[in-house]
Design an enzyme around this catalytic site. Structure first.
Site, PDB file in Angstrom:
ATOM      1  CE  LYS A 129      48.995 119.507 -24.448  1.00 18.52           C
ATOM      2  NZ  LYS A 129      49.584 120.135 -25.643  1.00 18.52           N
TER       3      LYS A 129
ATOM      4  CG  ASP B 140      52.375 122.712 -25.565  1.00 18.63           C
ATOM      5  OD1 ASP B 140      53.278 121.863 -25.732  1.00 18.63           O
ATOM      6  OD2 ASP B 140      51.208 122.409 -25.255  1.00 18.63           O
TER       7      ASP B 140
END
Length: 293
Positions: free
Chosen positions: A70, A114
Protein backbone atom coordinates in the site's frame (compact mmCIF):
# COMPACT_ATOMS: atom_id res chain seq x y z
CA UNK A 1 -29.32 -7.88 -20.30
CA UNK A 2 -25.69 -8.82 -19.78
CA UNK A 3 -22.71 -6.71 -20.73
CA UNK A 4 -19.80 -8.69 -22.18
CA UNK A 5 -16.52 -6.82 -21.97
CA UNK A 6 -13.15 -8.50 -21.51
CA UNK A 7 -11.69 -6.75 -18.50
CA UNK A 8 -9.30 -7.90 -15.80
CA UNK A 9 -8.81 -6.95 -12.18
CA UNK A 10 -7.00 -8.63 -9.29
CA UNK A 11 -5.83 -8.42 -5.71
CA UNK A 12 -2.08 -8.21 -5.08
CA UNK A 13 -0.18 -8.76 -1.85
CA UNK A 14 2.20 -11.06 0.01
CA UNK A 15 0.78 -13.30 1.34
CA UNK A 16 -2.57 -13.00 -0.40
CA UNK A 17 -4.11 -16.47 -0.75
CA UNK A 18 -6.45 -15.77 2.19
CA UNK A 19 -7.97 -12.67 0.57
CA UNK A 20 -11.76 -12.46 0.32
CA UNK A 21 -11.57 -9.81 -2.41
CA UNK A 22 -12.25 -12.38 -5.17
CA UNK A 23 -15.47 -13.38 -3.38
CA UNK A 24 -16.66 -9.78 -3.17
CA UNK A 25 -15.66 -8.62 -6.63
CA UNK A 26 -16.82 -11.84 -8.27
CA UNK A 27 -20.26 -11.48 -6.67
CA UNK A 28 -20.42 -7.89 -7.90
CA UNK A 29 -19.57 -8.85 -11.48
CA UNK A 30 -22.25 -11.54 -11.50
CA UNK A 31 -24.89 -9.20 -10.08
CA UNK A 32 -23.98 -6.49 -12.59
CA UNK A 33 -24.00 -8.89 -15.54
CA UNK A 34 -20.34 -8.22 -16.35
CA UNK A 35 -19.79 -11.63 -17.93
CA UNK A 36 -16.39 -10.84 -19.44
CA UNK A 37 -14.84 -9.51 -16.25
CA UNK A 38 -12.26 -11.59 -14.37
CA UNK A 39 -10.83 -11.03 -10.90
CA UNK A 40 -7.59 -12.83 -10.00
CA UNK A 41 -5.20 -13.28 -7.10
CA UNK A 42 -1.47 -12.62 -7.47
CA UNK A 43 1.15 -13.09 -4.77
CA UNK A 44 3.43 -10.13 -5.41
CA UNK A 45 6.28 -8.98 -3.19
CA UNK A 46 7.46 -5.39 -2.82
CA UNK A 47 10.37 -6.05 -5.15
CA UNK A 48 8.19 -7.59 -7.85
CA UNK A 49 5.49 -4.88 -7.87
CA UNK A 50 7.18 -2.56 -10.38
CA UNK A 51 7.57 -5.37 -12.89
CA UNK A 52 3.94 -6.41 -12.47
CA UNK A 53 2.72 -2.87 -13.14
CA UNK A 54 4.99 -2.60 -16.19
CA UNK A 55 3.28 -5.62 -17.76
CA UNK A 56 -0.28 -4.33 -17.28
CA UNK A 57 -2.07 -3.43 -20.53
CA UNK A 58 -5.31 -1.69 -21.48
CA UNK A 59 -7.32 -4.84 -20.78
CA UNK A 60 -6.95 -4.19 -17.06
CA UNK A 61 -9.47 -2.17 -15.05
CA UNK A 62 -7.79 -2.05 -11.65
CA UNK A 63 -6.01 -3.66 -8.73
CA UNK A 64 -6.78 -4.12 -5.05
CA UNK A 65 -3.63 -3.90 -2.93
CA UNK A 66 -3.03 -5.49 0.46
CA UNK A 67 0.05 -5.27 2.65
CA UNK A 68 2.92 -4.81 2.13
CA UNK A 69 2.18 -2.92 -1.10
CA UNK A 70 0.00 0.00 0.00
CA UNK A 71 2.89 2.40 0.55
CA UNK A 72 5.62 1.13 -1.78
CA UNK A 73 3.29 1.47 -4.78
CA UNK A 74 2.98 5.26 -4.49
CA UNK A 75 6.20 6.29 -6.32
CA UNK A 76 5.41 3.79 -9.09
CA UNK A 77 2.14 5.48 -10.09
CA UNK A 78 1.42 8.22 -12.63
CA UNK A 79 -1.14 9.90 -10.38
CA UNK A 80 -2.23 9.61 -6.73
CA UNK A 81 -5.52 11.15 -5.63
CA UNK A 82 -5.42 13.72 -2.81
CA UNK A 83 -6.90 11.47 -0.10
CA UNK A 84 -4.51 8.60 -0.79
CA UNK A 85 -1.61 11.04 -0.92
CA UNK A 86 -2.59 12.57 2.40
CA UNK A 87 -3.09 9.21 4.11
CA UNK A 88 0.09 7.84 2.56
CA UNK A 89 -1.51 4.57 1.52
CA UNK A 90 -2.98 3.33 -1.78
CA UNK A 91 -5.18 0.23 -1.71
CA UNK A 92 -6.67 0.68 -5.18
CA UNK A 93 -4.98 1.23 -8.55
CA UNK A 94 -7.08 2.25 -11.54
CA UNK A 95 -5.98 1.94 -15.16
CA UNK A 96 -6.97 4.10 -18.10
CA UNK A 97 -5.84 3.97 -21.71
CA UNK A 98 -2.91 6.24 -22.59
CA UNK A 99 -1.36 7.21 -25.90
CA UNK A 100 -2.87 6.48 -29.27
CA UNK A 101 -5.80 4.09 -29.56
CA UNK A 102 -4.81 0.45 -29.62
CA UNK A 103 -1.31 1.08 -28.25
CA UNK A 104 -2.08 -0.86 -25.06
CA UNK A 105 -0.39 1.76 -22.90
CA UNK A 106 -2.06 2.66 -19.61
CA UNK A 107 -2.04 5.48 -17.09
CA UNK A 108 -2.09 4.46 -13.42
CA UNK A 109 -3.97 6.28 -10.68
CA UNK A 110 -3.81 5.34 -7.00
CA UNK A 111 -6.65 5.91 -4.58
CA UNK A 112 -7.71 4.80 -1.11
CA UNK A 113 -11.05 3.12 -0.37
CA UNK A 114 -10.08 2.01 3.14
CA UNK A 115 -11.20 5.38 4.51
CA UNK A 116 -14.60 4.94 2.87
CA UNK A 117 -14.78 1.39 4.25
CA UNK A 118 -14.04 2.48 7.82
CA UNK A 119 -16.53 5.37 7.69
CA UNK A 120 -19.31 3.20 6.26
CA UNK A 121 -18.65 0.39 8.75
CA UNK A 122 -18.68 2.76 11.72
CA UNK A 123 -21.90 4.36 10.54
CA UNK A 124 -23.53 0.93 10.69
CA UNK A 125 -22.79 0.88 14.41
CA UNK A 126 -23.24 4.55 15.18
CA UNK A 127 -26.58 5.15 13.58
CA UNK A 128 -27.42 8.82 14.11
CA UNK A 129 -24.88 9.30 16.91
CA UNK A 130 -22.05 11.80 16.47
CA UNK A 131 -18.36 11.36 17.17
CA UNK A 132 -16.65 13.80 19.53
CA UNK A 133 -14.00 11.48 20.99
CA UNK A 134 -12.19 8.64 19.27
CA UNK A 135 -9.40 6.18 20.08
CA UNK A 136 -7.25 4.40 17.51
CA UNK A 137 -5.10 1.41 18.42
CA UNK A 138 -2.03 0.91 16.25
CA UNK A 139 0.30 3.08 14.17
CA UNK A 140 0.49 1.53 10.70
CA UNK A 141 -1.02 2.33 7.31
CA UNK A 142 -4.54 1.36 8.40
CA UNK A 143 -4.24 3.70 11.39
CA UNK A 144 -3.68 6.58 8.97
CA UNK A 145 -6.87 5.64 7.13
CA UNK A 146 -8.67 5.42 10.49
CA UNK A 147 -7.50 8.94 11.35
CA UNK A 148 -8.99 10.26 8.11
CA UNK A 149 -12.19 8.31 8.76
CA UNK A 150 -12.82 9.58 12.29
CA UNK A 151 -12.02 13.10 11.09
CA UNK A 152 -14.75 12.72 8.46
CA UNK A 153 -17.09 11.64 11.26
CA UNK A 154 -16.27 14.75 13.28
CA UNK A 155 -13.27 13.96 15.50
CA UNK A 156 -10.02 15.62 14.41
CA UNK A 157 -8.19 15.10 17.74
CA UNK A 158 -8.36 11.38 18.54
CA UNK A 159 -6.04 9.56 20.92
CA UNK A 160 -3.73 7.13 19.14
CA UNK A 161 -2.11 4.37 21.20
CA UNK A 162 0.97 2.65 19.76
CA UNK A 163 3.60 0.19 20.88
CA UNK A 164 6.49 2.59 20.28
CA UNK A 165 6.65 6.29 19.42
CA UNK A 166 9.92 5.68 17.56
CA UNK A 167 8.22 3.64 14.83
CA UNK A 168 5.42 5.92 13.65
CA UNK A 169 7.30 8.29 11.35
CA UNK A 170 5.01 7.59 8.34
CA UNK A 171 1.92 8.09 10.51
CA UNK A 172 3.21 11.43 11.81
CA UNK A 173 3.88 12.51 8.21
CA UNK A 174 0.32 11.54 7.26
CA UNK A 175 -1.03 13.56 10.18
CA UNK A 176 0.82 16.65 8.94
CA UNK A 177 -0.65 16.23 5.44
CA UNK A 178 -4.20 15.65 6.72
CA UNK A 179 -4.32 18.60 9.08
CA UNK A 180 -5.59 16.57 12.04
CA UNK A 181 -4.21 16.85 15.55
CA UNK A 182 -4.18 13.50 17.36
CA UNK A 183 -2.28 12.77 20.54
CA UNK A 184 0.17 9.86 20.41
CA UNK A 185 0.59 7.70 23.50
CA UNK A 186 2.39 4.48 24.26
CA UNK A 187 0.20 1.53 25.28
CA UNK A 188 -0.41 1.64 29.02
CA UNK A 189 -2.78 -0.67 30.87
CA UNK A 190 -4.59 1.97 32.89
CA UNK A 191 -4.60 4.88 30.43
CA UNK A 192 -5.43 2.82 27.35
CA UNK A 193 -8.19 0.81 29.04
CA UNK A 194 -9.79 3.95 30.46
CA UNK A 195 -9.65 5.66 27.08
CA UNK A 196 -11.32 2.69 25.39
CA UNK A 197 -14.19 2.81 27.87
CA UNK A 198 -15.19 6.43 27.31
CA UNK A 199 -14.58 7.08 23.59
CA UNK A 200 -17.46 7.51 21.15
CA UNK A 201 -15.55 5.40 18.64
CA UNK A 202 -12.67 2.93 18.97
CA UNK A 203 -10.88 1.60 15.90
CA UNK A 204 -8.41 -1.22 16.46
CA UNK A 205 -5.98 -1.42 13.53
CA UNK A 206 -3.50 -3.80 15.16
CA UNK A 207 -2.71 -7.25 13.70
CA UNK A 208 -4.74 -10.22 14.87
CA UNK A 209 -4.33 -11.15 18.53
CA UNK A 210 -2.40 -7.92 19.26
CA UNK A 211 -5.45 -6.25 20.87
CA UNK A 212 -6.47 -9.31 22.89
CA UNK A 213 -4.71 -7.93 25.97
CA UNK A 214 -7.32 -5.18 26.36
CA UNK A 215 -10.27 -7.58 26.61
CA UNK A 216 -9.79 -8.74 30.22
CA UNK A 217 -8.59 -5.31 31.31
CA UNK A 218 -11.70 -3.65 29.93
CA UNK A 219 -13.93 -6.29 31.49
CA UNK A 220 -12.22 -5.88 34.83
CA UNK A 221 -12.51 -2.10 34.73
CA UNK A 222 -16.21 -1.95 33.89
CA UNK A 223 -17.82 -5.07 35.32
CA UNK A 224 -17.37 -4.09 38.95
CA UNK A 225 -18.82 -0.65 38.29
CA UNK A 226 -21.78 -2.09 36.39
CA UNK A 227 -20.86 0.01 33.35
CA UNK A 228 -20.32 -0.63 29.64
CA UNK A 229 -18.15 1.04 26.98
CA UNK A 230 -19.74 4.27 25.81
CA UNK A 231 -18.99 3.97 22.13
CA UNK A 232 -18.77 1.73 19.09
CA UNK A 233 -15.81 -0.59 18.48
CA UNK A 234 -14.54 -1.42 15.00
CA UNK A 235 -11.85 -4.09 14.98
CA UNK A 236 -10.44 -4.32 11.45
CA UNK A 237 -9.40 -7.94 12.02
CA UNK A 238 -11.94 -10.46 10.69
CA UNK A 239 -9.92 -13.65 11.20
CA UNK A 240 -10.51 -14.75 13.91
CA UNK A 241 -14.05 -13.43 14.07
CA UNK A 242 -15.07 -12.14 16.54
CA UNK A 243 -11.81 -11.04 18.12
CA UNK A 244 -11.30 -11.27 21.88
CA UNK A 245 -11.74 -7.50 22.18
CA UNK A 246 -15.00 -7.63 20.20
CA UNK A 247 -16.31 -10.45 22.36
CA UNK A 248 -15.53 -8.59 25.59
CA UNK A 249 -17.05 -5.39 24.21
CA UNK A 250 -20.28 -7.13 23.21
CA UNK A 251 -20.46 -9.05 26.50
CA UNK A 252 -20.42 -5.71 28.31
CA UNK A 253 -23.48 -4.67 26.30
CA UNK A 254 -21.86 -2.22 23.88
CA UNK A 255 -21.96 -1.99 20.08
CA UNK A 256 -19.31 -3.59 17.88
CA UNK A 257 -18.66 -3.70 14.15
CA UNK A 258 -16.59 -6.49 12.63
CA UNK A 259 -13.69 -5.97 10.28
CA UNK A 260 -15.60 -7.77 7.55
CA UNK A 261 -17.90 -4.72 7.32
CA UNK A 262 -14.95 -2.48 6.49
CA UNK A 263 -13.82 -5.10 3.97
CA UNK A 264 -17.25 -5.10 2.33
CA UNK A 265 -17.57 -1.35 2.02
CA UNK A 266 -14.03 -0.70 0.78
CA UNK A 267 -14.52 -3.42 -1.86
CA UNK A 268 -17.86 -1.91 -2.92
CA UNK A 269 -16.15 1.42 -3.51
CA UNK A 270 -13.45 -0.35 -5.54
CA UNK A 271 -16.14 -1.97 -7.70
CA UNK A 272 -17.72 1.42 -8.33
CA UNK A 273 -14.40 2.97 -9.30
CA UNK A 274 -13.29 0.09 -11.52
CA UNK A 275 -16.58 -0.57 -13.33
CA UNK A 276 -18.23 2.84 -13.30
CA UNK A 277 -21.38 1.20 -11.97
CA UNK A 278 -23.00 1.45 -8.51
CA UNK A 279 -21.82 -1.52 -6.46
CA UNK A 280 -24.46 -4.22 -5.77
CA UNK A 281 -23.91 -4.08 -2.02
CA UNK A 282 -26.60 -6.62 -1.09
CA UNK A 283 -25.19 -9.27 -3.43
CA UNK A 284 -21.66 -8.65 -2.18
CA UNK A 285 -22.82 -8.78 1.44
CA UNK A 286 -24.57 -12.10 0.88
CA UNK A 287 -21.48 -13.60 -0.78
CA UNK A 288 -19.27 -12.39 2.07
CA UNK A 289 -21.55 -13.83 4.75
CA UNK A 290 -21.59 -17.18 2.94
CA UNK A 291 -17.80 -17.22 2.66
CA UNK A 292 -17.37 -16.45 6.36
CA UNK A 293 -20.05 -18.87 7.57
Amino acid sequence: MSTTTIRRAAVLGHPVAHSLSPVLHGAAYRALGLDGWEYGVHDVTEGALEGFLRDVDAGWAGLSLTMPLKQVVIPLLDHVDPLAEAVGAVNTVLFSAAGRSGSGAVTTTGTNTDVHGIVAALREGLGARGVADAVILGGGATAASALAAVAELGCVSPRVFVRSLDRIGPLRAAVARMGVSPSFEVFDERATTSALAVADVVVSTTPKYAADQWAPLLTGLLTGAGEKPRGVLLDVVYDPRPTALQSAWAALGADTVGGERMLLHQAAEQVRLMTGRPAPLAAMDEALRSALA
